[in-house]
Design an enzyme around this catalytic site. Structure first.
Site, PDB file in Angstrom:
ATOM      1  N   HIS A 153      41.575  31.830  20.343  1.00 20.80           N
ATOM      2  CA  HIS A 153      42.755  31.685  19.482  1.00 20.80           C
ATOM      3  C   HIS A 153      43.898  30.941  20.166  1.00 20.80           C
ATOM      4  O   HIS A 153      44.916  30.640  19.537  1.00 20.80           O
ATOM      5  CB  HIS A 153      43.238  33.049  18.958  1.00 20.80           C
ATOM      6  CG  HIS A 153      43.988  33.883  19.938  1.00 20.80           C
ATOM      7  ND1 HIS A 153      43.439  34.971  20.568  1.00 20.80           N
ATOM      8  CD2 HIS A 153      45.266  33.815  20.376  1.00 20.80           C
ATOM      9  CE1 HIS A 153      44.344  35.528  21.359  1.00 20.80           C
ATOM     10  NE2 HIS A 153      45.455  34.845  21.260  1.00 20.80           N
ATOM     11  N   ASP A 160      36.238  35.960  20.386  1.00 26.40           N
ATOM     12  CA  ASP A 160      37.474  35.265  20.750  1.00 26.40           C
ATOM     13  C   ASP A 160      37.397  34.811  22.214  1.00 26.40           C
ATOM     14  O   ASP A 160      38.033  35.380  23.104  1.00 26.40           O
ATOM     15  CB  ASP A 160      38.669  36.195  20.525  1.00 26.40           C
ATOM     16  CG  ASP A 160      39.996  35.469  20.627  1.00 26.40           C
ATOM     17  OD1 ASP A 160      39.982  34.233  20.807  1.00 26.40           O
ATOM     18  OD2 ASP A 160      41.047  36.132  20.531  1.00 26.40           O
ATOM     19  N   SER A 162      47.646  36.140  26.237  1.00 29.13           N
ATOM     20  CA  SER A 162      46.315  35.906  25.693  1.00 29.13           C
ATOM     21  C   SER A 162      45.525  34.960  26.580  1.00 29.13           C
ATOM     22  O   SER A 162      46.064  33.991  27.119  1.00 29.13           O
ATOM     23  CB  SER A 162      46.416  35.283  24.297  1.00 29.13           C
ATOM     24  OG  SER A 162      46.888  36.217  23.371  1.00 29.13           O
TER      25      SER A 162
END
Length: 253
Positions: free
Chosen positions: A64, A109, A206
């Site tokens: 992402h 992911d 992230s």
């Protein structure tokens, strides 16, 4: 825009608890260059995500983290990402390999970044080995998270690398809290906060690693969107060892 896109996308998926791309809240400043495998993923000079250098020419991160056509530059050997440190290496990405089953939601992911040139390995920049394919990640062990993400809900991303401790959680507890959004086959999660002090990963972290026994066991995936320091909701990481066959296949290419 990167953060806004991720937030809007995930808000469409989760109505009550929410989730967010994951900064280190209530952590400590890392000893400069003590984590030479860390990468800052930047767009137009702005930090957007973390990553880890797993070979001179490959960085592992979250899928992402690439949600626009804007090119990503990988910054290695950094401590303060607002300064032009002599230790830093800025390398553009040649190819983006998102997992083929990633759909823009939570599962799968994970992404590999093929660098345009090999990083020069030295005391500031080092690659890190991956865990064993069938290695167990037991609950209750303490692990390290690190990143340049936000240090609070209304704060900007951190200038310097920060780190914190989180404790591996039982998958059953993760499933109980996150319901259908948690897949124990592909994900691991942690509990965090001590003596009323909440902390851990949040926006901007992230793609960065969770390190257990000096090995990267997971990639920061998502947290509670409304409050990433809410200890009721475990932090979730993509489980690296599950994806080792895919990682090795892409790196051979």
């Amino acid at each position: 825009m990167i953060h806004l896109y991720c937030i809007i996308n995930i808000l469409m998926l989760v109505s009550l608890t929410g989730a967010s791309e994951s900064s280190i809240i209530n952590g400590n400043v890392s000893k400069p260059h003590s984590r030479p495998y860390m990468a800052s993923l930047q767009i137009r000079g702005w930090h957007t995500c973390g990553g880890i250098l797993i070979r001179e020419d490959f960085v592992l991160t979250a899928a992402h983290c690439k949600n626009s056509s804007e090119p990503i530059t990988v910054v290695l050997g950094a401590h303060n990402i607002t300064k032009n440190e002599t230790s830093q290496q800025r390398i553009k990405v040649a190819k983006y390999y998102k997992h083929p089953k990633y759909t823009g939601k939570f599962d799968y992911d994970i992404m590999l970044l093929k660098l345009q040139k090999k990083a020069a390995l030295n005391r500031y920049v080092k690659s890190i080995g991956l865990p064993k394919k069938n290695g167990e990640i037991p609950a209750n062990i303490k692990c390290d998270v690190a990143g340049w993400g936000r240090t609070g809900a209304n704060e900007l991303v951190s200038d310097v690398l920060r780190e914190a401790k989180e404790t591996m959680q039982f998958s059953t507890e993760c499933k109980y809290k996150w319901k259908e959004y948690f897949n124990s086959e592909h994900m691991i999660c942690t509990r965090f906060g001590k003596k009323g002090k909440k902390g851990g990963v949040c926006q901007g972290d992230s793609g960065g690693p969770i390190m257990c026994n000096n090995k990267p066991q997971g990639i920061t995936a998502f947290t509670n969107l409304k409050d990433c320091s809410d200890t009721k909701y475990p932090h979730v990481f993509t489980k690296i060892n599950y994806f080792l066959p895919w990682i090795k296949e892409k790196m051979k290419q």
